[in-house]
Design an enzyme around this catalytic site. Structure first.
Site, PDB file in Angstrom:
ATOM      1  CG  LEU A  63      46.917  37.343  41.867  1.00 59.06           C
ATOM      2  CD1 LEU A  63      47.736  36.055  41.814  1.00 59.06           C
ATOM      3  CD2 LEU A  63      45.537  37.109  41.248  1.00 59.06           C
TER       4      LEU A  63
ATOM      5  CG  HIS B 149      42.462  37.091  43.166  1.00 56.86           C
ATOM      6  ND1 HIS B 149      42.817  38.367  43.531  1.00 56.86           N
ATOM      7  CD2 HIS B 149      41.596  37.223  42.143  1.00 56.86           C
ATOM      8  CE1 HIS B 149      42.201  39.228  42.758  1.00 56.86           C
ATOM      9  NE2 HIS B 149      41.445  38.568  41.901  1.00 56.86           N
TER      10      HIS B 149
ATOM     11  N   GLY C 203      34.705  33.424  42.126  1.00 58.55           N
ATOM     12  CA  GLY C 203      34.284  33.860  43.451  1.00 58.55           C
ATOM     13  C   GLY C 203      32.838  34.343  43.474  1.00 58.55           C
TER      14      GLY C 203
ATOM     15  CG  ASP D 276      33.065  39.786  40.805  1.00 57.37           C
ATOM     16  OD1 ASP D 276      32.729  40.956  41.025  1.00 57.37           O
ATOM     17  OD2 ASP D 276      34.250  39.409  40.856  1.00 57.37           O
TER      18      ASP D 276
ATOM     19  CB  SER E  67      37.237  44.296  45.845  1.00 59.66           C
ATOM     20  OG  SER E  67      37.352  45.014  44.637  1.00 59.66           O
ATOM     21  CB  SER E  68      41.639  44.188  42.449  1.00 61.55           C
ATOM     22  OG  SER E  68      41.825  42.794  42.405  1.00 61.55           O
TER      23      SER E  68
END
Ligand code: PAF
Length: 285
Positions: free
Chosen positions: A32, A36, A153, A156, A191-192
Site C-alpha cells: 500500500l 491506495h 483508482g 488503472d 504505483s507499487s
C-alpha cells in the site's frame, strides 16, 4: 482486523448488514502507498464499514510477469489500515480463493471475460488474459464482501472502465467510485511497481507524465489532431525509454479517437529500466 478466510469475512458482513451498515470495499494487491490510502480515506469518509482486500491475484499475471517478485508487505499494510480505521483487511491465500491448485487457465475455473472491444487494446494487447483475471477476482470479492461501494483508482483507467462495464452488464449491485491519480511532487504517478525503480530510473520515468502534460497543453491550445499530438511525444523519448503505446481513447468506452475532444483520455505505457509503467490523463481535467 486481519482476516484470511472467506467464511470469517462473510460472518462479519452478515452482522454488519443486519445492522444496516453501508459497506465499502477497496480491492488492492497490497504494498500500500499514498495512492491506495486516498481510496481508503474516501471509503472511510463515505461508508460505515470498510474492507480492504490485500491479495496478489495470481490469475491476472501473464507468463513471464512479476508474480513471484511482486512486493508483498502485509504486516505494514495491516498496521497502516488499522491506524487509519479500516475495519477488515481481507488477505486470503491463493488456495483460499481458488482451491488447492491455483488455476493457470480457464479450463478449471469459471472466469468472467470482459468484451473483446475493451481488452484488445492498451494494456490488454500485451497482457493477454490479464483483464479476465482481474474481472474474475473482483467479481469474487464482490460476492464475498457484498459491498455497497467499491473504490478504484484512475491510474488503472482501462481496468476501471472494464470493471464499470462488468458491473453494468452483469447487474452487480455495487456502486463503483473512481478516485483520481495520486502523483509524487515530480509528477510520477504512484504505483507499487515504482519500488523496482532505481533513483536514476525514477528520473527517467518522469517521461510518462511529461508526455501526457505536454499533450494536454497542446490540446488546450487548440490542437485536436491525434497524429500531431502523438508527434509531440517523440521529443521526450530517448534510448532509456521503451514506449509500448501512446493511445487516445474515449474515457467511457475506450473507442479509439482520431480527433481529441474533452472526453478523450490519453493512455501511455513505457518501460524504464526494464520496469513497465503506465499513466493516463483526461484532456479536459
Ligand atoms: O488494481 C489492482 O491492484 C488489481 O488489479 C485489483 C483490482 C486489486 C484486482 O486484483
Amino acid at each position: 482486523m486481519l482476516i484470511k478466510t472467506i467464511s470469517e469475512v462473510r460472518a462479519q458482513i452478515k452482522e454488519w448488514k443486519k445492522e444496516g451498515f453501508i459497506v465499502g470495499l477497496v480491492p488492492t494487491m497490497g504494498a500500500l502507498h499514498e495512492g491506495h490510502m486516498s481510496l481508503i480515506k474516501k471509503a472511510l469518509s463515505s461508508c460505515d464499514k470498510v474492507v480492504v482486500s490485500d491479495f496478489v491475484n495470481p490469475i491476472q499475471f501473464c507468463p513471464g510477469e512479476d508474480l513471484d517478485k511482486y512486493p508483498r508487505t502485509l504486516d505494514e499494510d495491516v498496521k497502516l489500515c488499522e491506524s487509519n480505521g479500516v475495519d477488515i483487511v481481507f488477505s486470503p491465500s491463493p488456495e483460499e480463493m481458488y482451491g488447492n491448485e491455483t488455476p493457470k487457465t480457464n479450463d478449471f475455473l469459471t472466469y468472467v471475460v470482459p468484451p473483446f472491444f475493451y481488452v484488445n487494446k492498451l494494456c490488454g494487447k500485451s497482457r493477454v488474459g490479464h483483464f479476465d483475471g482481474v474481472c474474475t477476482v473482483v467479481n469474487k470479492l464482490f460476492n464475498i464482501v457484498q459491498p455497497d461501494y467499491a473504490f478504484f483508482g484512475e491510474k488503472d483507467a482501462q481496468q476501471l472502465i472494464i470493471i464499470k462495464k462488468m458491473v453494468k452488464d452483469l447487474n452487480i449491485p455495487v456502486e463503483i467510485v473512481s478516485c483520481p491519480i495520486i502523483r509524487e511532487k515530480s509528477g510520477l504517478a504512484l504505483s507499487s511497481r515504482n519500488k523496482y525503480l532505481s533513483d536514476e530510473d525514477k528520473k527517467e520515468a518522469l517521461v510518462l507524465s511529461k508526455i501526457l502534460n505536454n499533450i494536454k497543453t497542446c490540446y488546450q491550445n487548440g490542437v485536436t489532431d491525434v497524429k500531431s499530438l502523438k508527434e509531440t511525444a517523440f521529443n521526450y523519448l530517448n534510448d532509456k525509454h521503451e514506449l509500448e503505446y501512446l493511445e487516445f481513447a474515449d474515457a467511457d468506452n475506450l473507442e479509439e479517437k482520431q480527433q481529441a475532444d474533452n472526453n478523450t483520455r490519453v493512455f501511455i505505457a513505457c518501460k524504464v529500466g526494464g520496469v513497465r509503467l503506465i499513466d493516463n490523463i483526461l484532456l479536459n481535467q
